[in-house]
Design a protein around this motif. Structure first.
Motif, PDB file in Angstrom:
ATOM      1  N   GLU A 149       0.858  -1.177   0.000  1.00  0.00           N
ATOM      2  CA  GLU A 149       0.000   0.000   0.000  1.00  0.00           C
ATOM      3  C   GLU A 149       0.897   1.231   0.000  1.00  0.00           C
ATOM      4  OE1 GLU A 149      -1.956   1.341   3.534  1.00  0.00           O
ATOM      5  OE2 GLU A 149      -0.551   0.273   4.821  1.00  0.00           O
ATOM      6  N   ALA A 150       0.334   2.359  -0.399  1.00  0.00           N
ATOM      7  CA  ALA A 150       1.022   3.644  -0.247  1.00  0.00           C
ATOM      8  C   ALA A 150       0.223   4.438   0.773  1.00  0.00           C
ATOM      9  CB  ALA A 150       1.110   4.385  -1.568  1.00  0.00           C
ATOM     10  N   GLN A 151       0.882   4.882   1.820  1.00  0.00           N
ATOM     11  CA  GLN A 151       0.232   5.683   2.859  1.00  0.00           C
ATOM     12  C   GLN A 151       0.550   7.153   2.600  1.00  0.00           C
ATOM     13  OE1 GLN A 151       1.758   4.283   6.583  1.00  0.00           O
ATOM     14  NE2 GLN A 151       1.031   2.193   6.249  1.00  0.00           N
ATOM     15  N   ILE A 152      -0.486   7.976   2.595  1.00  0.00           N
ATOM     16  CA  ILE A 152      -0.323   9.417   2.392  1.00  0.00           C
ATOM     17  C   ILE A 152      -0.434  10.075   3.756  1.00  0.00           C
ATOM     18  CG2 ILE A 152      -1.119  11.455   1.150  1.00  0.00           C
ATOM     19  CD1 ILE A 152      -0.076   9.080  -0.607  1.00  0.00           C
ATOM     20  N   ARG A 153       0.630  10.737   4.160  1.00  0.00           N
ATOM     21  CA  ARG A 153       0.732  11.315   5.508  1.00  0.00           C
ATOM     22  C   ARG A 153       0.996  12.817   5.435  1.00  0.00           C
ATOM     23  NH1 ARG A 153       4.792   6.942   8.345  1.00  0.00           N
ATOM     24  NH2 ARG A 153       3.572   5.087   7.855  1.00  0.00           N
ATOM     25  N   PRO A 174      -3.527   8.272   8.151  1.00  0.00           N
ATOM     26  CA  PRO A 174      -2.959   8.283   6.806  1.00  0.00           C
ATOM     27  C   PRO A 174      -3.964   7.797   5.774  1.00  0.00           C
ATOM     28  CG  PRO A 174      -2.177   6.348   7.955  1.00  0.00           C
ATOM     29  CD  PRO A 174      -3.048   7.119   8.924  1.00  0.00           C
ATOM     30  N   GLY A 175      -3.946   8.423   4.625  1.00  0.00           N
ATOM     31  CA  GLY A 175      -4.749   7.936   3.513  1.00  0.00           C
ATOM     32  C   GLY A 175      -4.072   6.704   2.933  1.00  0.00           C
ATOM     33  N   THR A 176      -4.854   5.798   2.405  1.00  0.00           N
ATOM     34  CA  THR A 176      -4.305   4.564   1.846  1.00  0.00           C
ATOM     35  C   THR A 176      -4.573   4.479   0.360  1.00  0.00           C
ATOM     36  OG1 THR A 176      -4.548   3.347   3.911  1.00  0.00           O
ATOM     37  CG2 THR A 176      -4.444   2.036   1.911  1.00  0.00           C
ATOM     38  N   ILE A 177      -3.537   4.165  -0.404  1.00  0.00           N
ATOM     39  CA  ILE A 177      -3.678   3.848  -1.821  1.00  0.00           C
ATOM     40  C   ILE A 177      -3.474   2.348  -1.937  1.00  0.00           C
ATOM     41  CG2 ILE A 177      -2.751   4.174  -4.140  1.00  0.00           C
ATOM     42  CD1 ILE A 177      -1.816   6.956  -3.157  1.00  0.00           C
ATOM     43  N   ASP A 178      -4.495   1.651  -2.431  1.00  0.00           N
ATOM     44  CA  ASP A 178      -4.443   0.200  -2.567  1.00  0.00           C
ATOM     45  C   ASP A 178      -3.755  -0.210  -3.865  1.00  0.00           C
ATOM     46  OD1 ASP A 178      -5.967  -0.489  -0.179  1.00  0.00           O
ATOM     47  OD2 ASP A 178      -7.686   0.388  -1.224  1.00  0.00           O
ATOM     48  N   ALA A 179      -3.314  -1.463  -3.906  1.00  0.00           N
ATOM     49  CA  ALA A 179      -2.582  -1.982  -5.061  1.00  0.00           C
ATOM     50  C   ALA A 179      -3.426  -2.008  -6.335  1.00  0.00           C
ATOM     51  CB  ALA A 179      -2.044  -3.382  -4.756  1.00  0.00           C
TER      52      ALA A 179
END
Length: 144
Positions: A58-62, A79-84
């Motif tokens: 995942e990519a966490q947006i902080r 944190p916002g999450t960007i899923d695969a």
């Protein structure tokens, strides 16, 4: 080192680590014109970036600590999450928690992104759980 496909529609460099041991890469605003965020207002800021994360990541947006400390700017779903499986543009949901307007300019560093491995869970229904010293103690239960 993990290789991740990225499409950059912005006019800015790709996200990069600012120091040798940094966990997060700065994301920059991709704007046609500056945007003013009023106190307590939320605005979705585009970055022009699209990524293809591998399954299991995942990519966490902080938030950026400097923006939070100096200007009261945070991220609503932090944190916002960007899923695969997401292929859309990465956008950052900023909130102004201060009492003054804040202007976001094109190219400004607005957030940081941390790419992290995660596990997929398989639930095992049970009738009891193992005992621990803490047990069911919740918020503030230690009195400290």
């Amino acid at each position: 080192m993990l290789n991740i496909k990225i499409i950059n529609h912005s006019t800015h460099l790709l996200p990069a680590y600012e120091t040798e041991h940094a966990a997060g890469m700065d994301l920059r605003a991709f704007l046609n014109e500056a945007i003013t965020i009023k106190p307590l207002q939320r605005i979705l800021i585009p970055t022009g970036l699209h990524i293809e994360l591998p399954v299991g990541y995942e990519a966490q947006i902080r938030p950026r600590s400097g923006l939070a400390f100096k200007h009261g700017i945070g991220i609503v779903n932090s944190p916002g999450t960007i899923d695969a499986d997401y292929r859309g543009e990465i956008k950052v949901l900023l909130v102004n928690l201060s009492d003054t307007d804040f202007v976001v300019n094109d190219g400004e560093r607005i957030a940081q992104m941390v790419v992290a491995k995660h596990e997929t869970v398989n639930w095992q229904p049970a009738t009891e759980l193992g005992d621990t010293q803490r047990g069911a103690g919740g918020y503030g239960h230690t009195g400290k």
